[in-house]
Scaffold this motif. Structure first.
Motif, PDB file in Angstrom:
ATOM      1  N   ALA A   4       0.835  -1.203   0.000  1.00  0.00           N
ATOM      2  CA  ALA A   4       0.000   0.000   0.000  1.00  0.00           C
ATOM      3  C   ALA A   4       0.869   1.252   0.000  1.00  0.00           C
ATOM      4  N   SER A   5       1.977   1.225   0.744  1.00  0.00           N
ATOM      5  CA  SER A   5       2.899   2.358   0.746  1.00  0.00           C
ATOM      6  C   SER A   5       3.536   2.538  -0.623  1.00  0.00           C
ATOM      7  N   THR A   6       3.899   1.428  -1.278  1.00  0.00           N
ATOM      8  CA  THR A   6       4.486   1.513  -2.611  1.00  0.00           C
ATOM      9  C   THR A   6       3.534   2.180  -3.592  1.00  0.00           C
ATOM     10  N   ILE A   7       2.252   1.846  -3.502  1.00  0.00           N
ATOM     11  CA  ILE A   7       1.265   2.459  -4.384  1.00  0.00           C
ATOM     12  C   ILE A   7       1.194   3.969  -4.148  1.00  0.00           C
ATOM     13  N   ARG A   8       1.270   4.371  -2.898  1.00  0.00           N
ATOM     14  CA  ARG A   8       1.235   5.803  -2.586  1.00  0.00           C
ATOM     15  C   ARG A   8       2.476   6.507  -3.123  1.00  0.00           C
ATOM     16  N   VAL A   9       3.636   5.855  -3.017  1.00  0.00           N
ATOM     17  CA  VAL A   9       4.864   6.465  -3.542  1.00  0.00           C
ATOM     18  C   VAL A   9       4.804   6.561  -5.064  1.00  0.00           C
ATOM     19  N   CYS A  10       4.285   5.538  -5.717  1.00  0.00           N
ATOM     20  CA  CYS A  10       4.158   5.578  -7.177  1.00  0.00           C
ATOM     21  C   CYS A  10       3.192   6.678  -7.611  1.00  0.00           C
ATOM     22  N   THR A  11       2.169   6.935  -6.813  1.00  0.00           N
ATOM     23  CA  THR A  11       1.253   8.039  -7.099  1.00  0.00           C
ATOM     24  C   THR A  11       1.983   9.373  -7.024  1.00  0.00           C
ATOM     25  N   LYS A  12       2.842   9.526  -6.005  1.00  0.00           N
ATOM     26  CA  LYS A  12       3.672  10.731  -5.913  1.00  0.00           C
ATOM     27  C   LYS A  12       4.587  10.838  -7.126  1.00  0.00           C
ATOM     28  N   ALA A  13       5.184   9.710  -7.509  1.00  0.00           N
ATOM     29  CA  ALA A  13       6.122   9.707  -8.627  1.00  0.00           C
ATOM     30  C   ALA A  13       5.454  10.147  -9.917  1.00  0.00           C
ATOM     31  N   LEU A  14       4.213   9.713 -10.127  1.00  0.00           N
ATOM     32  CA  LEU A  14       3.487  10.105 -11.328  1.00  0.00           C
ATOM     33  C   LEU A  14       3.285  11.613 -11.361  1.00  0.00           C
ATOM     34  N   ALA A  15       3.003  12.200 -10.199  1.00  0.00           N
ATOM     35  CA  ALA A  15       2.822  13.653 -10.144  1.00  0.00           C
ATOM     36  C   ALA A  15       4.136  14.395 -10.380  1.00  0.00           C
ATOM     37  N   LEU A  16       5.256  13.786 -10.026  1.00  0.00           N
ATOM     38  CA  LEU A  16       6.569  14.425 -10.167  1.00  0.00           C
ATOM     39  C   LEU A  16       7.178  14.224 -11.552  1.00  0.00           C
ATOM     40  N   ALA A  17       6.732  13.183 -12.269  1.00  0.00           N
ATOM     41  CA  ALA A  17       7.314  12.883 -13.585  1.00  0.00           C
ATOM     42  C   ALA A  17       6.997  14.015 -14.560  1.00  0.00           C
ATOM     43  N   ARG A  18       8.023  14.444 -15.316  1.00  0.00           N
ATOM     44  CA  ARG A  18       7.875  15.595 -16.200  1.00  0.00           C
ATOM     45  C   ARG A  18       8.003  15.255 -17.673  1.00  0.00           C
ATOM     46  N   THR A  19       8.573  14.117 -17.995  1.00  0.00           N
ATOM     47  CA  THR A  19       8.869  13.807 -19.392  1.00  0.00           C
ATOM     48  C   THR A  19       8.312  12.431 -19.747  1.00  0.00           C
ATOM     49  N   PRO A  20       8.125  12.156 -21.034  1.00  0.00           N
ATOM     50  CA  PRO A  20       7.709  10.812 -21.444  1.00  0.00           C
ATOM     51  C   PRO A  20       8.680   9.735 -20.973  1.00  0.00           C
ATOM     52  N   ALA A  21       9.978  10.019 -20.970  1.00  0.00           N
ATOM     53  CA  ALA A  21      10.960   9.029 -20.528  1.00  0.00           C
ATOM     54  C   ALA A  21      10.782   8.699 -19.052  1.00  0.00           C
ATOM     55  N   GLU A  22      10.461   9.694 -18.241  1.00  0.00           N
ATOM     56  CA  GLU A  22      10.243   9.450 -16.809  1.00  0.00           C
ATOM     57  C   GLU A  22       8.960   8.657 -16.587  1.00  0.00           C
ATOM     58  N   ARG A  23       7.920   8.969 -17.340  1.00  0.00           N
ATOM     59  CA  ARG A  23       6.680   8.193 -17.204  1.00  0.00           C
ATOM     60  C   ARG A  23       6.888   6.758 -17.690  1.00  0.00           C
ATOM     61  N   ALA A  24       7.704   6.576 -18.717  1.00  0.00           N
ATOM     62  CA  ALA A  24       8.010   5.220 -19.187  1.00  0.00           C
ATOM     63  C   ALA A  24       8.780   4.443 -18.128  1.00  0.00           C
ATOM     64  N   ALA A  25       9.679   5.114 -17.424  1.00  0.00           N
ATOM     65  CA  ALA A  25      10.428   4.462 -16.353  1.00  0.00           C
ATOM     66  C   ALA A  25       9.482   4.041 -15.226  1.00  0.00           C
ATOM     67  N   LEU A  26       8.537   4.905 -14.880  1.00  0.00           N
ATOM     68  CA  LEU A  26       7.563   4.560 -13.855  1.00  0.00           C
ATOM     69  C   LEU A  26       6.697   3.383 -14.297  1.00  0.00           C
ATOM     70  N   ALA A  27       6.367   3.316 -15.568  1.00  0.00           N
ATOM     71  CA  ALA A  27       5.569   2.196 -16.078  1.00  0.00           C
ATOM     72  C   ALA A  27       6.295   0.870 -15.881  1.00  0.00           C
ATOM     73  N   VAL A  28       7.621   0.863 -16.050  1.00  0.00           N
ATOM     74  CA  VAL A  28       8.396  -0.360 -15.803  1.00  0.00           C
ATOM     75  C   VAL A  28       8.223  -0.807 -14.353  1.00  0.00           C
ATOM     76  N   ARG A  29       8.335   0.144 -13.426  1.00  0.00           N
ATOM     77  CA  ARG A  29       8.159  -0.172 -12.002  1.00  0.00           C
ATOM     78  C   ARG A  29       6.753  -0.681 -11.724  1.00  0.00           C
ATOM     79  N   LEU A  30       5.747   0.000 -12.268  1.00  0.00           N
ATOM     80  CA  LEU A  30       4.364  -0.374 -11.992  1.00  0.00           C
ATOM     81  C   LEU A  30       4.043  -1.770 -12.534  1.00  0.00           C
ATOM     82  N   ARG A  31       4.571  -2.105 -13.690  1.00  0.00           N
ATOM     83  CA  ARG A  31       4.334  -3.449 -14.241  1.00  0.00           C
ATOM     84  C   ARG A  31       4.958  -4.515 -13.336  1.00  0.00           C
TER      85      ARG A  31
END
Length: 316
Positions: free
Chosen positions: A246-273
């Motif tokens: 549950a904490s990881t999900i909250r951190v990933c939610t923060k990360a999505l708000a902080l991501a600024r570029t397509p490359a950063e969102r793609a990196a987050l997608a790797v983590r989420l998968r």
């Protein structure tokens, strides 16, 4: 390169910066003396030591009282109730004064040159560096070696590969930092308001929030012995009813708000998968559905992503 880093005060360190070692204990009695002796063995002299017990029930407080009595400059905090690692750390952080800070779990061991080596790395680095980390030796309950965290992987290569500089996308994409090896700049911690004490663990959240505006540096030295045992925090992750996912999900939610570029969102997608597959494999279907929803906000879902989401919803 992030632009917002300039908004934070990046003052240079003093000539001989003080280092606060915040030693966090919760039922570490079998390992505690070795951990505290490793603080005493440090070659760097400018230390401020805080002993924090998070309501242990195994005799740890008596050992901590003994060491505090023998070393009157050490500070002792015996918390009356268990508040968790993040809040326990923040309690000491707010009272400590060192320019650099180590979050030291007292089931681990500091090698004698640890503090001196990392202080030297900070002194040679730019003031935008917020954290220095290093390699560590993994040990079992009895102290027997289990190998290194960063293992040799061919000529001049390590696995997992360390990263230095602006590493926001890297900390989203993969796990490569050994948490017990971190030394943090106080200004970096202060810019974040310390750890998020509503979370069950601290490291991923710190990496995400700090690396947005601060650089991380890897020191290619073994500075720490990290103990792996069934009662350690890392061993509890993904177990049934554990709070870590549950904490990881909250951190990933923060990360999505902080991501600024397509490359950063793609990196987050790797983590989420990766987290989504772990949740499904551990039958954590409600969390899997939340991860799938986050993934859908980050990237286009694949057929496998959709199948896992549907499976999780069916079995929840």
């Amino acid at each position: 390169m992030p632009n917002s880093a300039s908004f934070f005060p990046h003052a240079p360190l003093s000539e001989a910066p003080s280092v606060s070692i915040i030693a966090l204990c919760h039922n570490h009695a079998p390992f505690l003396r070795e951990a505290l002796d490793s603080i005493l063995a440090q070659t760097y002299p400018h230390l401020e030591v805080w002993l924090v017990d998070d309501a242990s029930t195994d005799g740890s407080p008596d050992i901590l009282r003994e060491y505090a009595a023998r070393h009157p400059t050490w500070h002792l905090l015996l918390l009356p109730e268990n508040v968790g690692n993040c809040r326990a750390f923040n309690t000491a952080l707010l009272q400590s004064e060192g320019e650099l800070v180590i979050d030291f779990a007292t089931d681990d061991v500091l090698l004698p040159a640890r503090v001196a080596q990392q202080v030297a790395q900070f002194q040679a680095a730019d003031t935008v560096v917020g954290m220095v980390y290093s390699n560590c030796e993994l040990i079992d309950e009895a102290g027997h070696s289990l190998g290194l965290h960063h293992r040799p992987n061919g000529p001049s290569q390590l696995r997992p590969a360390p990263a230095s500089g602006w590493v926001f996308a890297e900390v989203l994409r993969r796990y490569f930092i050994s948490t017990p090896t971190m030394m943090m700049r106080r200004a970096c911690l202060q810019s974040l308001g310390g750890y998020d004490d509503t979370l069950a663990y601290e490291d991923f959240d710190f990496w995400v929030r700090a690396s947005r505006d601060w650089q991380f540096l890897y020191l290619d030295e073994v500075t720490t012995r990290k103990r792996k045992h069934p009662r350690s925090m890392s061993a509890k992750a993904y177990q049934r009813h554990d709070p870590y996912l549950a904490s990881t999900i909250r951190v990933c939610t923060k990360a999505l708000a902080l991501a600024r570029t397509p490359a950063e969102r793609a990196a987050l997608a790797v983590r989420l998968r990766w987290e989504l597959r772990q949740a499904v494999r551990r039958h954590r279907y409600a969390e899997a559905r939340a991860l799938s929803q986050l993934l859908g906000q980050t990237t286009r879902l694949t057929l496998l992503d959709r199948a896992l989401a549907a499976w999780s919803k069916l079995l929840e």
